[in-house]
Write an enzyme that holds these catalytic residues in place. Structure first.
Site, PDB file in Angstrom:
ATOM      1  N   ARG A  51       0.806  -1.228   0.000  1.00  0.00           N
ATOM      2  CA  ARG A  51       0.000   0.000   0.000  1.00  0.00           C
ATOM      3  C   ARG A  51       0.836   1.274   0.000  1.00  0.00           C
ATOM      4  NH1 ARG A  51      -3.220  -1.254   5.261  1.00  0.00           N
ATOM      5  NH2 ARG A  51      -1.057  -1.795   5.672  1.00  0.00           N
ATOM      6  N   LYS A 148       2.512 -19.617   4.769  1.00  0.00           N
ATOM      7  CA  LYS A 148       1.869 -20.136   5.974  1.00  0.00           C
ATOM      8  C   LYS A 148       1.503 -18.956   6.867  1.00  0.00           C
ATOM      9  CE  LYS A 148       4.765 -20.952   9.900  1.00  0.00           C
ATOM     10  NZ  LYS A 148       5.524 -21.783  10.790  1.00  0.00           N
ATOM     11  N   HIS A 178       8.463 -24.018   3.700  1.00  0.00           N
ATOM     12  CA  HIS A 178       9.858 -23.877   3.281  1.00  0.00           C
ATOM     13  C   HIS A 178      10.728 -25.044   3.732  1.00  0.00           C
ATOM     14  CE1 HIS A 178      10.123 -21.974   7.263  1.00  0.00           C
ATOM     15  NE2 HIS A 178      11.360 -22.368   7.246  1.00  0.00           N
ATOM     16  N   GLU A 216      14.385 -24.917  18.709  1.00  0.00           N
ATOM     17  CA  GLU A 216      14.789 -23.533  18.486  1.00  0.00           C
ATOM     18  C   GLU A 216      15.244 -22.922  19.805  1.00  0.00           C
ATOM     19  OE1 GLU A 216      12.072 -21.624  15.204  1.00  0.00           O
ATOM     20  OE2 GLU A 216      10.814 -22.646  16.657  1.00  0.00           O
ATOM     21  N   HIS A 240       5.293 -28.185   9.285  1.00  0.00           N
ATOM     22  CA  HIS A 240       6.680 -28.595   9.043  1.00  0.00           C
ATOM     23  C   HIS A 240       6.974 -30.037   9.487  1.00  0.00           C
ATOM     24  CE1 HIS A 240       7.127 -24.458   8.147  1.00  0.00           C
ATOM     25  NE2 HIS A 240       7.254 -24.024   9.364  1.00  0.00           N
ATOM     26  N   LYS A 331      10.397 -23.941  21.628  1.00  0.00           N
ATOM     27  CA  LYS A 331      11.120 -22.669  21.668  1.00  0.00           C
ATOM     28  C   LYS A 331      12.002 -22.634  22.911  1.00  0.00           C
ATOM     29  CE  LYS A 331       8.529 -20.827  18.391  1.00  0.00           C
ATOM     30  NZ  LYS A 331       9.099 -20.680  17.045  1.00  0.00           N
TER      31      LYS A 331
HETATM   32  N1  LIG Z   1       8.379 -12.886   8.264  1.00  0.00           N
HETATM   33  C1  LIG Z   1       8.633 -14.188   8.220  1.00  0.00           C
HETATM   34  O1  LIG Z   1       9.737 -14.651   8.521  1.00  0.00           O
HETATM   35  C2  LIG Z   1       7.536 -15.162   7.798  1.00  0.00           C
HETATM   36  C3  LIG Z   1       7.796 -16.542   7.875  1.00  0.00           C
HETATM   37  C4  LIG Z   1       6.817 -17.437   7.437  1.00  0.00           C
HETATM   38  C5  LIG Z   1       5.625 -16.960   6.945  1.00  0.00           C
HETATM   39  N2  LIG Z   1       5.380 -15.608   6.904  1.00  0.00           N
HETATM   40  C6  LIG Z   1       4.098 -15.157   6.356  1.00  0.00           C
HETATM   41  O2  LIG Z   1       4.366 -14.266   5.275  1.00  0.00           O
HETATM   42  C7  LIG Z   1       3.364 -13.266   5.195  1.00  0.00           C
HETATM   43  C8  LIG Z   1       4.000 -11.892   5.295  1.00  0.00           C
HETATM   44  O3  LIG Z   1       4.662 -11.769   6.552  1.00  0.00           O
HETATM   45  P1  LIG Z   1       5.639 -10.573   6.896  1.00  0.00           P
HETATM   46  O4  LIG Z   1       6.340 -10.964   8.158  1.00  0.00           O
HETATM   47  O5  LIG Z   1       6.459 -10.177   5.724  1.00  0.00           O
HETATM   48  O6  LIG Z   1       4.584  -9.402   7.236  1.00  0.00           O
HETATM   49  P2  LIG Z   1       4.860  -7.834   7.360  1.00  0.00           P
HETATM   50  O7  LIG Z   1       6.296  -7.555   7.658  1.00  0.00           O
HETATM   51  O8  LIG Z   1       3.828  -7.313   8.283  1.00  0.00           O
HETATM   52  O9  LIG Z   1       4.581  -7.274   5.896  1.00  0.00           O
HETATM   53  C9  LIG Z   1       3.288  -7.176   5.362  1.00  0.00           C
HETATM   54  C10 LIG Z   1       3.372  -6.600   3.966  1.00  0.00           C
HETATM   55  O10 LIG Z   1       2.045  -6.551   3.424  1.00  0.00           O
HETATM   56  C11 LIG Z   1       1.794  -5.216   2.956  1.00  0.00           C
HETATM   57  N3  LIG Z   1       0.354  -4.992   3.110  1.00  0.00           N
HETATM   58  C12 LIG Z   1      -0.355  -4.910   4.264  1.00  0.00           C
HETATM   59  N4  LIG Z   1      -1.666  -4.667   4.004  1.00  0.00           N
HETATM   60  C13 LIG Z   1      -1.774  -4.614   2.647  1.00  0.00           C
HETATM   61  C14 LIG Z   1      -2.864  -4.399   1.769  1.00  0.00           C
HETATM   62  N5  LIG Z   1      -4.110  -4.167   2.219  1.00  0.00           N
HETATM   63  N6  LIG Z   1      -2.626  -4.406   0.435  1.00  0.00           N
HETATM   64  C15 LIG Z   1      -1.381  -4.620  -0.047  1.00  0.00           C
HETATM   65  N7  LIG Z   1      -0.312  -4.842   0.739  1.00  0.00           N
HETATM   66  C16 LIG Z   1      -0.502  -4.833   2.082  1.00  0.00           C
HETATM   67  C17 LIG Z   1       2.663  -4.336   3.840  1.00  0.00           C
HETATM   68  O11 LIG Z   1       2.976  -3.097   3.265  1.00  0.00           O
HETATM   69  P3  LIG Z   1       1.999  -1.820   3.444  1.00  0.00           P
HETATM   70  O12 LIG Z   1       1.717  -1.678   4.900  1.00  0.00           O
HETATM   71  O13 LIG Z   1       2.769  -0.677   2.845  1.00  0.00           O
HETATM   72  O14 LIG Z   1       0.781  -2.134   2.642  1.00  0.00           O
HETATM   73  C18 LIG Z   1       3.931  -5.192   3.897  1.00  0.00           C
HETATM   74  O15 LIG Z   1       4.680  -5.055   2.714  1.00  0.00           O
HETATM   75  C19 LIG Z   1       2.382 -13.607   6.327  1.00  0.00           C
HETATM   76  O16 LIG Z   1       1.377 -14.446   5.809  1.00  0.00           O
HETATM   77  C20 LIG Z   1       3.229 -14.390   7.312  1.00  0.00           C
HETATM   78  O17 LIG Z   1       2.438 -15.253   8.094  1.00  0.00           O
HETATM   79  C21 LIG Z   1       6.309 -14.701   7.321  1.00  0.00           C
END
Ligand SMILES: NC(=O)c1ccc[n+]([C@@H]2O[C@H](COP(=O)([O-])OP(=O)(O)OC[C@H]3O[C@@H](n4cnc5c(N)ncnc54)[C@H](OP(=O)(O)O)[C@@H]3O)[C@@H](O)[C@H]2O)c1
Length: 485
Positions: A51, A148, A178, A216, A240, A331
């Site tokens: 966004r 996930k 993954h 972990e 996993h 954990k």
């Molecule tokens: N981080 C990890 O290590 C990890 C590991 C496994 C799985 N996941 C999964 O991966 C996904 C993303 O996780 P994350 O940790 O990267 O989350 P995050 O850091 O909160 O990032 C969320 C992203 O989505 C965007 N976003 C939020 N609302 C939006 C909307 N309405 N339209 C378009 N874009 C939007 C945000 O940017 P804006 O706010 O600018 O829109 C940001 O780029 C989740 O499903 C999470 O469960 C993450």
């Protein structure tokens, strides 16, 4: 010795959530490594979408910073990095609003592979699928990648599958776990199905039991609110550990193709017996020194969510009848260490005397650290002093066995993203697999919730609650050590 790099087809990869943690930490550095390796063809493009308002130059700076932060110590060639960043675009898109979609539709090319990575909260998956369809952005061959968690129980997973299915065919949906992209996990299949040595022994006649551990050292601080609604069972076991169990227990597929492999995994999940409460131990880490307890990290003083779980499972089929599978994850444990250990039975008769029979062959498949395998075999201890037996590992650490190129092995995310572009779903979960895993999980969670079960506290830096040791000891078995190396 390392695999030849075959460039993939030209592609447009849109990363929804392209500014988020996962994109910056894993997906974009991974793409950069594939670019450096020569796997991205010159026409390939990556489009970040979220966004917030950014132009291309600002987005490239975000990605440059992410690569510096999440590839520390890597030698980054400035020219290659600039060339990679040139491939990046950014479009501000709101999954829930109208903004940006026409722009995206005008940017995506029809004559290349289209992939849309949903790296956003799962609550947005349905909106994204619907908008891609409504704005006629995705071609019939386009792929979507979903992260996930895929649901939190059978009903929510089914609802999510149904929503995605309204706009995309199952052959277009890539559900990421993954763990399946890890080199060793694929090596487990190579070892099992590429060698004549193991398969005849891979059954209850020769295997005493199997242990799967994912330990972990980190706690849940920073993601406590999410974690407290999930717990180790939903966050780790349902996905996993279940995938590791499936690859260990499954029958040989007729060929290494997506549906043949996934059909066999599904049969394993469906053959899992319900687990009685006595075979499940849940734990919660306590405070230690100035390190907060689980409940403090989760900001829930009355939480009964588990940060540790150990359980004994049975796969009810001819191959595994009578051979238990022990699963354990948690954990704040002693070390960050994950492995599958196949513990073979004693030799049927010892020619060296009674206690000389206590030596067992163990095949361990290490996911981390030090990806590789060990096969423990019994030999004579060198030197005089009679026939003393000792177990020694035949070590197959990939980094040593395959030379320095083995260090270049792509990490799980890089491999999986390239598989999406190639259109290979073998290492992704199919919708029915995810649902079957939830169908097995739900009654176990409901049973402990109905019983008001409370997790056992455990000291951080240990191997979990004492009760988890008892799960093994009562049957004359022992967990393997949790060790960093
Ligand atoms: N981080 C990890 O290590 C990890 C590991 C496994 C799985 N996941 C999964 O991966 C996904 C993303 O996780 P994350 O940790 O990267 O989350 P995050 O850091 O909160 O990032 C969320 C992203 O989505 C965007 N976003 C939020 N609302 C939006 C909307 N309405 N339209 C378009 N874009 C939007 C945000 O940017 P804006 O706010 O600018 O829109 C940001 O780029 C989740 O499903 C999470 O469960 C993450």
């Amino acid at each position: 010795m390392v695999s030849r790099i075959i460039p993939v087809e030209p592609f447009d990869l849109v990363i929804f959530g392209g500014t988020g943690d996962l994109a910056r930490r894993k997906i974009l550095p991974g793409l950069f490594r594939r670019f450096v390796a020569g796997q991205m063809p010159p026409e390939a493009r990556v489009i970040g979408a979220a966004r917030s308002a950014h132009d291309d130059a600002e987005y490239r700076q975000i990605v440059r910073d992410a690569i510096a932060e999440f590839m520390p110590g890597a030698e980054v060639d400035a020219g290659r990095l600039d060339a990679f960043l040139e491939r990046l675009r950014y479009i501000a898109v709101d999954a829930r609003g109208a903004e940006g979609w026409a722009d995206l539709a005008g940017t995506i090319r029809d004559d290349v592979v289209q992939a849309f990575y949903f790296s956003v909260a799962p609550s947005l998956f349905g909106d994204l699928a619907e908008k891609l369809h409504k704005h006629e952005i995705a071609s019939p061959d386009a792929r979507i990648v979903v992260e996930k968690p895929f649901g939190r129980d059978l009903d929510s997973a089914r609802a999510l599958n149904d929503t995605l299915a309204q706009h995309f065919d199952e052959t277009q949906i890539y559900r990421i776990d993954h763990y399946l992209g890890k080199e060793t996990v694929q090596n487990l299949m190579a070892v099992r199905f590429g060698n004549v040595l193991f398969e005849p022994l891979w059954n209850s006649q020769y295997v005493d039991h199997i242990q799967i551990t994912v330990a972990e050292t980190v706690g849940v601080a920073g993601r406590g609110a999410y974690y407290d609604r999930a717990g180790a069972m939903r966050d780790m076991v349902q996905n996993h550990l279940m995938q590791l169990l499936c690859l260990t227990a499954m029958e040989p597929p007729s060929r290494f193709n997506p549906d043949a492999v996934r059909d066999e995994k599904l049969k394993v999940i469906r053959a899992l017996d319900p687990v009685p409460p006595a075979d499940i131990v849940r734990g919660q880490y306590a405070a230690e020194g100035n390190q907060p307890s689980y409940r403090t990290d989760a900001e829930n003083p009355d939480s009964t969510t588990e940060s540790f779980i150990a359980m004994k499972l049975h796969v009810s089929n001819w191959r595994w009848a009578g051979t238990p599978f022990y699963l354990r994850t948690g954990k704040r444990l002693r070390a960050r260490a994950s492995e599958i250990a196949v513990v073979f039975k004693d030799a049927p008769h010892s020619i060296f005397g009674e206690d000389k029979n206590r030596h067992r062959n163990i095949l361990t498949i290490r996911l981390q650290p030090n990806e590789g395998m060990d096969l423990f075999v019994t030999i004579k201890e060198p030197g005089p002093g009679g026939m003393r037996l000792v177990d020694v590992p035949l070590d197959m650490t990939f980094a040593e066995a395959l030379g320095p190129e083995a260090q270049e092995v792509p990490d799980a995310y890089e491999r999986l993203v390239m598989d999406v572009i190639r259109g290979n779903q073998t290492l992704f979960m199919r919708g029915d697999e995810v649902q079957a895993a939830w169908a097995w999980t739900d009654p176990l969670v409901e049973a402990w919730e109905e019983a008001g079960d409370r997790p056992h506290p455990y000291e951080p830096g240990t191997t979990g609650p004492e009760e988890a040791q008892m799960l093994m000891h009562r049957e004359g078995r022992r967990w393997r050590e949790i060790r960093a190396a």
